[in-house]
Write a protein that holds these residues in place. Sequence first.
Motif, PDB file in Angstrom:
ATOM      1  N   MET A   1       0.063 -13.996 -14.020  1.00 14.63           N
ATOM      2  CA  MET A   1       0.870 -12.821 -13.892  1.00 14.63           C
ATOM      3  C   MET A   1       1.255 -12.468 -12.419  1.00 14.63           C
ATOM      4  O   MET A   1       0.309 -12.473 -11.695  1.00 14.63           O
ATOM      5  N   THR A   2       2.300 -12.049 -12.422  1.00 13.92           N
ATOM      6  CA  THR A   2       2.622 -11.447 -10.860  1.00 13.92           C
ATOM      7  C   THR A   2       1.949 -10.194 -10.760  1.00 13.92           C
ATOM      8  O   THR A   2       1.837  -9.356 -11.446  1.00 13.92           O
ATOM      9  N   GLN A   3       1.121  -9.859  -9.712  1.00 12.40           N
ATOM     10  CA  GLN A   3       0.250  -8.764  -9.397  1.00 12.40           C
ATOM     11  C   GLN A   3       1.008  -8.120  -8.253  1.00 12.40           C
ATOM     12  O   GLN A   3       1.786  -8.276  -7.321  1.00 12.40           O
ATOM     13  N   LYS A   4       1.217  -6.724  -8.613  1.00 16.86           N
ATOM     14  CA  LYS A   4       1.909  -5.719  -7.426  1.00 16.86           C
ATOM     15  C   LYS A   4       0.824  -5.620  -6.296  1.00 16.86           C
ATOM     16  O   LYS A   4      -0.418  -5.175  -6.471  1.00 16.86           O
ATOM     17  N   ILE A   5       1.420  -5.632  -5.015  1.00 20.58           N
ATOM     18  CA  ILE A   5       0.926  -5.027  -3.818  1.00 20.58           C
ATOM     19  C   ILE A   5       1.644  -4.010  -3.088  1.00 20.58           C
ATOM     20  O   ILE A   5       2.999  -4.145  -3.282  1.00 20.58           O
ATOM     21  N   LEU A   6       0.940  -3.037  -2.841  1.00 14.18           N
ATOM     22  CA  LEU A   6       1.609  -1.692  -2.139  1.00 14.18           C
ATOM     23  C   LEU A   6       1.255  -1.718  -0.630  1.00 14.18           C
ATOM     24  O   LEU A   6       0.082  -1.753  -0.543  1.00 14.18           O
ATOM     25  N   VAL A   7       2.158  -1.761  -0.047  1.00 16.42           N
ATOM     26  CA  VAL A   7       1.961  -1.849   1.357  1.00 16.42           C
ATOM     27  C   VAL A   7       2.070  -0.235   2.106  1.00 16.42           C
ATOM     28  O   VAL A   7       3.534   0.319   1.893  1.00 16.42           O
ATOM     29  N   LEU A   8       1.147   0.322   2.819  1.00 12.33           N
ATOM     30  CA  LEU A   8       1.258   1.695   3.058  1.00 12.33           C
ATOM     31  C   LEU A   8       1.258   1.643   4.600  1.00 12.33           C
ATOM     32  O   LEU A   8       0.273   1.736   5.211  1.00 12.33           O
ATOM     33  N   PRO A   9       2.418   1.492   5.466  1.00 12.20           N
ATOM     34  CA  PRO A   9       2.151   1.171   6.902  1.00 12.20           C
ATOM     35  C   PRO A   9       1.471   2.583   7.632  1.00 12.20           C
ATOM     36  O   PRO A   9       0.786   2.501   8.449  1.00 12.20           O
ATOM     37  N   GLY A  10       1.814   4.046   7.100  1.00 17.91           N
ATOM     38  CA  GLY A  10       1.303   5.185   7.718  1.00 17.91           C
ATOM     39  C   GLY A  10       1.882   5.415   9.060  1.00 17.91           C
ATOM     40  O   GLY A  10       3.037   5.393   9.233  1.00 17.91           O
ATOM     41  N   ASP A  11       1.064   5.968  10.009  1.00 19.55           N
ATOM     42  CA  ASP A  11       1.315   6.758  11.156  1.00 19.55           C
ATOM     43  C   ASP A  11       0.961   5.565  12.341  1.00 19.55           C
ATOM     44  O   ASP A  11       0.310   4.717  12.289  1.00 19.55           O
ATOM     45  N   GLY A  12       1.346   6.241  13.392  1.00 21.81           N
ATOM     46  CA  GLY A  12       0.974   5.766  14.815  1.00 21.81           C
ATOM     47  C   GLY A  12       1.225   4.169  14.845  1.00 21.81           C
ATOM     48  O   GLY A  12       2.396   3.671  14.511  1.00 21.81           O
ATOM     49  N   ASP A  34       0.982 -15.141  -6.364  1.00 18.66           N
ATOM     50  CA  ASP A  34       2.115 -14.753  -7.187  1.00 18.66           C
ATOM     51  C   ASP A  34       2.060 -13.131  -7.030  1.00 18.66           C
ATOM     52  O   ASP A  34       1.381 -12.746  -7.832  1.00 18.66           O
ATOM     53  N   VAL A  35       2.589 -12.506  -6.165  1.00 17.09           N
ATOM     54  CA  VAL A  35       2.608 -11.215  -5.894  1.00 17.09           C
ATOM     55  C   VAL A  35       4.007 -10.694  -5.669  1.00 17.09           C
ATOM     56  O   VAL A  35       4.798 -11.350  -5.184  1.00 17.09           O
ATOM     57  N   GLU A  36       4.144  -9.427  -5.862  1.00 17.36           N
ATOM     58  CA  GLU A  36       5.264  -8.652  -5.835  1.00 17.36           C
ATOM     59  C   GLU A  36       4.846  -7.653  -4.666  1.00 17.36           C
ATOM     60  O   GLU A  36       3.923  -6.918  -4.868  1.00 17.36           O
ATOM     61  N   VAL A  37       5.647  -7.296  -3.606  1.00 20.69           N
ATOM     62  CA  VAL A  37       5.232  -6.590  -2.350  1.00 20.69           C
ATOM     63  C   VAL A  37       6.177  -5.299  -2.479  1.00 20.69           C
ATOM     64  O   VAL A  37       7.480  -5.355  -2.419  1.00 20.69           O
ATOM     65  N   GLU A  38       5.721  -4.123  -2.548  1.00 24.87           N
ATOM     66  CA  GLU A  38       6.418  -2.805  -2.431  1.00 24.87           C
ATOM     67  C   GLU A  38       6.030  -2.151  -1.272  1.00 24.87           C
ATOM     68  O   GLU A  38       4.914  -2.071  -0.824  1.00 24.87           O
ATOM     69  N   GLU A  39       6.731  -1.094  -0.458  1.00 28.23           N
ATOM     70  CA  GLU A  39       6.064  -0.336   0.443  1.00 28.23           C
ATOM     71  C   GLU A  39       6.552   1.177   0.163  1.00 28.23           C
ATOM     72  O   GLU A  39       7.228   1.532  -0.528  1.00 28.23           O
ATOM     73  N   ALA A  40       5.560   2.137   0.674  1.00 29.46           N
ATOM     74  CA  ALA A  40       5.657   3.530   0.197  1.00 29.46           C
ATOM     75  C   ALA A  40       4.904   4.489   1.415  1.00 29.46           C
ATOM     76  O   ALA A  40       4.595   3.483   2.471  1.00 29.46           O
ATOM     77  N   LEU A  41       5.455   5.687   1.490  1.00 28.31           N
ATOM     78  CA  LEU A  41       4.924   6.486   2.769  1.00 28.31           C
ATOM     79  C   LEU A  41       3.692   7.045   2.365  1.00 28.31           C
ATOM     80  O   LEU A  41       3.382   7.600   1.387  1.00 28.31           O
ATOM     81  N   VAL A  42       2.660   7.141   3.355  1.00 26.36           N
ATOM     82  CA  VAL A  42       1.463   7.960   3.148  1.00 26.36           C
ATOM     83  C   VAL A  42       1.228   8.634   4.486  1.00 26.36           C
ATOM     84  O   VAL A  42       1.834   8.020   5.775  1.00 26.36           O
ATOM     85  N   GLY A  43       0.322   9.681   4.608  1.00 24.85           N
ATOM     86  CA  GLY A  43       0.043  10.261   5.861  1.00 24.85           C
ATOM     87  C   GLY A  43       1.129  11.274   6.493  1.00 24.85           C
ATOM     88  O   GLY A  43       1.889  11.671   5.789  1.00 24.85           O
ATOM     89  N   GLY A  44       0.927  11.176   7.831  1.00 22.36           N
ATOM     90  CA  GLY A  44       2.116  12.334   8.678  1.00 22.36           C
ATOM     91  C   GLY A  44       3.333  11.909   8.332  1.00 22.36           C
ATOM     92  O   GLY A  44       4.185  12.510   8.199  1.00 22.36           O
ATOM     93  N   SER A  45       3.722  10.238   8.112  1.00 23.72           N
ATOM     94  CA  SER A  45       5.120  10.212   7.887  1.00 23.72           C
ATOM     95  C   SER A  45       5.517  10.610   6.516  1.00 23.72           C
ATOM     96  O   SER A  45       6.695  10.979   6.368  1.00 23.72           O
ATOM     97  N   ALA A  46       4.794  10.671   5.512  1.00 23.94           N
ATOM     98  CA  ALA A  46       5.023  11.124   4.311  1.00 23.94           C
ATOM     99  C   ALA A  46       5.453  12.522   4.193  1.00 23.94           C
ATOM    100  O   ALA A  46       6.009  13.124   3.588  1.00 23.94           O
TER     101      ALA A  46
END
Length: 359
Positions: A1-12, A34-46
């Motif tokens: 099964m494809t697993q989801k990975i979330l990348v949260l770059p953050g700040d600095g 077998d992964v699916e990669v997404e990005e989102a905002l967290v921290g100061g940038s969010a």
Amino acid sequence: MTQKILVLPGDGIGPEITAQASRILAACQAHGLDVEVEEALVGGSAYDAHGEPLPAETLEKARAARAILLGAVGGPKWDKLEDLAKRPEKGLLGLRKNLGLFANLRPAITYPQLAEASSLKPELVAGLDIMIVRELTGGIYFGQPRGIEERNGERVGFNTYVYSESEIERIGRVAFEMASKRGRKLCSVDKANVLEVTILWREVMERLAPEYPDVELSHMYVDNAAMQLVRAPKQFDVMVTGNMFGDILSDAAAMLTGSIGMLPSASLNESGQGMYEPCHGSAPDIAGKGIANPLATILSVAMMLRYSLDAPALAQRIEDAVGKVLDDGLRTADIASEGTRIVSTAEMGDAVLAAFEAL
Ligand code: IPM
Ligand code: MG
């Protein structure tokens, strides 16, 4: 099964270092992960984009992900925010709490190539390999009541240091199991000479010990543990402690290894879902200069493969690639020494990727 990975770059430096780690992750995909990669905002940038360090959309994506790769959060730009709930750090703390990531694994390993970079004598740190198991969703970080209020005409600040037996037991089990797979020595760190909450902590650790007869349990007061870490760090194998003591001791342990820029970490919940991040912070002083060390974040991908994605061979391959690059004498500025070649963040990423492909 494809697993989801979330990348949260953050700040600095977060976006720069996660960019390099994402390239390694993509290489793993090309090798069958077998992964699916997404990005989102967290921290100061969010906060800048949505007025919240942990927007609902990010939390939702995080809940849906098997694993999260986080860069770093925070910076001087947001330090003046009076409302603590809006500070970038709350993004991190909110993820830990909401996902129940109670077990924080922070390895402190001295790479033989970098023993000279430690602030301690090389013989004290060569071969160092400590695993700090820090409780991450309880203790004084989250205890209620907390606040700053007016009492008898002056302001009073207060926090609550609280642990339940079940919270102590579950982190204790993680630590005992970790120790039984490593050097079979577990040191539980507390302040049982002063604080009731840690008297209970010690009792629970003692109660668990007979279930792990192959592990030798010892106890140490936190002040002594800080001293022993800088005096003779190689006496330790696995250390287990509460949230705040673990925060402090893991920074000290990280520095012993010569570079905090090399150390990954994992924060796991009961179902093996995890958040992976470098031990270092957002280093706003060097952000955007392209000189940050991406290795801790790249090694965090390796930890992710091992602990959440059940892909130990790819994890090993990343770790070997990092070893190879260090052997070849490549260094970002933070770990440079005489006779080595200083490279940028992206050049380090290129080199690890090339070594990974060549293995
Ligand atoms: C860490 C950090 C965090 C903590 C901060 C940024 C909230 O220091 O992960 O060690 O105190 O836990
Ligand atoms: Mg810390």
